[in-house]
Write an enzyme that holds these catalytic residues in place. Structure first.
Site: not given
Ligand code: OGA
Ligand code: NI
Length: 333
Positions: A198, A217, A219, A275
């Site tokens: 990404k 959020h 991961d 993070h």
């Protein structure tokens, strides 16, 4: 499909941020400042093996995050990766739109910008490009940028390099849990392990103190391996505070995030790090995140070797497909 890209908006030279980018007050960077003086762990993979294993165990359990140096990935390869990614984003808009994704219809790969679903929803100051780079059976070259022409070759080479780093890290993490070094890789899919690239593109933002590049959020991958350009912005949540990742002194380091699947496999010993990323008024920030994830059909739960009467399972066991479905739809795991 007509999507307003953040890059297009930024080029208009706005003085004020449109309302959909203004975070709720408590989330705004000026009201949730990072703690000064704390530095994130940096682990040199060139150190003695037992020291590296110990440092990995500490960083993964206390931070869920660390930087690695002496990882064997040539600086020139990281530079090329960044160069071809930047070149894609400087193509004329209509050339980029040919790669537009459509998450609402299940097409996640390609060029994307998050859209609001309702009037209250806030969005992030970011455009991105997403594609799978491994295993070969899951790669769809049709969606990879054809411009610049070297994009594919560079990203294939980078993907091979990230597989080597992944193998190394999964061995170290297995050993640091007291397991045989091959255990984690086999649970995360063995040769079917997926790498997803990404590219995050954060244009200069007129009012960075009110916006976020990526909202807080974790991961959902097992690990995330990230490099960025030299514009800071990543922050980690540690013991009740945000901490900035200051990597300017550590050029060439790779950022390693522990993701949700690793937290589950380790039965909570290793933490999936919360993070976020901030944006910048003058400078464009870019980062390249490689999500290391199990294939959708892999069944992930706490490793039986880590469980006994004193340490019961803290997480349920389910396929990665089911985990993704719940995470996307905000259903408790
Ligand atoms: C992500 C992410 C942070 C960054 O892509 O999941 O957290 O530094 N990116 O760009
Ligand atoms: Ni992330």
């Amino acid at each position: 499909m007509d999507v307003e890209r953040v890059q297009t908006l930024a080029l208009r030279g706005l003085n004020e941020l449109p309302a959909k980018f203004i975070r709720p007050t408590h989330e705004q960077p000026e009201n949730s400042k990072a703690l000064e003086g704390l530095t994130v762990p940096v682990i040199s993979l060139a150190k003695r093996h037992d020291i590296v294993v110990k440092e990995v165990a500490e960083a993964a359990s206390e931070w869920g995050f660390f930087l690695i140096t002496d990882h064997g990935i040539p600086a020139s390869l990281i530079e090329q990766l960044q160069k071809v990614g930047k070149e894609f984003f400087t193509l004329p808009q209509e050339k980029k739109e040919a790669y537009a994704n459509d998450p609402a219809n299940g097409k996640f790969d390609g060029y994307g910008t998050k859209m609001t679903k309702n009037l209250d929803e806030k969005v992030e100051w970011i455009d991105y490009f997403f594609h799978i780079t491994a295993p070969p059976s899951k790669v769809n070259y049709e969606i990879w940028p054809k411009n610049p022409p070297s994009y594919r070759e560079v990203n294939e080479e980078y993907s091979r390099a990230m597989l080597r780093v992944t193998d190394k890290l999964l061995e170290l993490l297995s050993e640091s849990l007291g397991l045989d070094k091959k255990v984690l890789k086999s649970h995360v899919g063995g040769d079917e392990i997926e790498l997803e690239m990404k590219i995050n593109m954060y244009p200069p933002c007129p009012q960075p103190q009110l916006a976020l590049g990526v909202e807080p959020h974790t991961d959902m991958s097992a690990l995330t391996l990230l490099v960025s350009n030299d514009v800071p912005g990543l922050q980690l949540w540690k013991d009740g505070n945000w901490v900035s990742v200051n990597y300017l002194t550590k050029a060439g380091a790779i950022f390693v995030h522990i993701g949700d699947q690793m937290e589950v496999l380790s039965n909570g010993k290793y933490k999936s790090v919360l993070h976020r990323s901030l944006v910048n008024k003058e400078r464009l920030r870019m980062s390249w995140a490689v999500f290391v994830a199990p294939p959708h059909e892999a069944v992930i739960g706490p490793l039986p070797e880590l469980l006994d009467e004193q340490n019961p399972a803290k997480y349920s066991t389910k396929t990665y497909a089911e985990y993704r479905h719940r995470k996307f739809n905000k259903i408790p795991q």
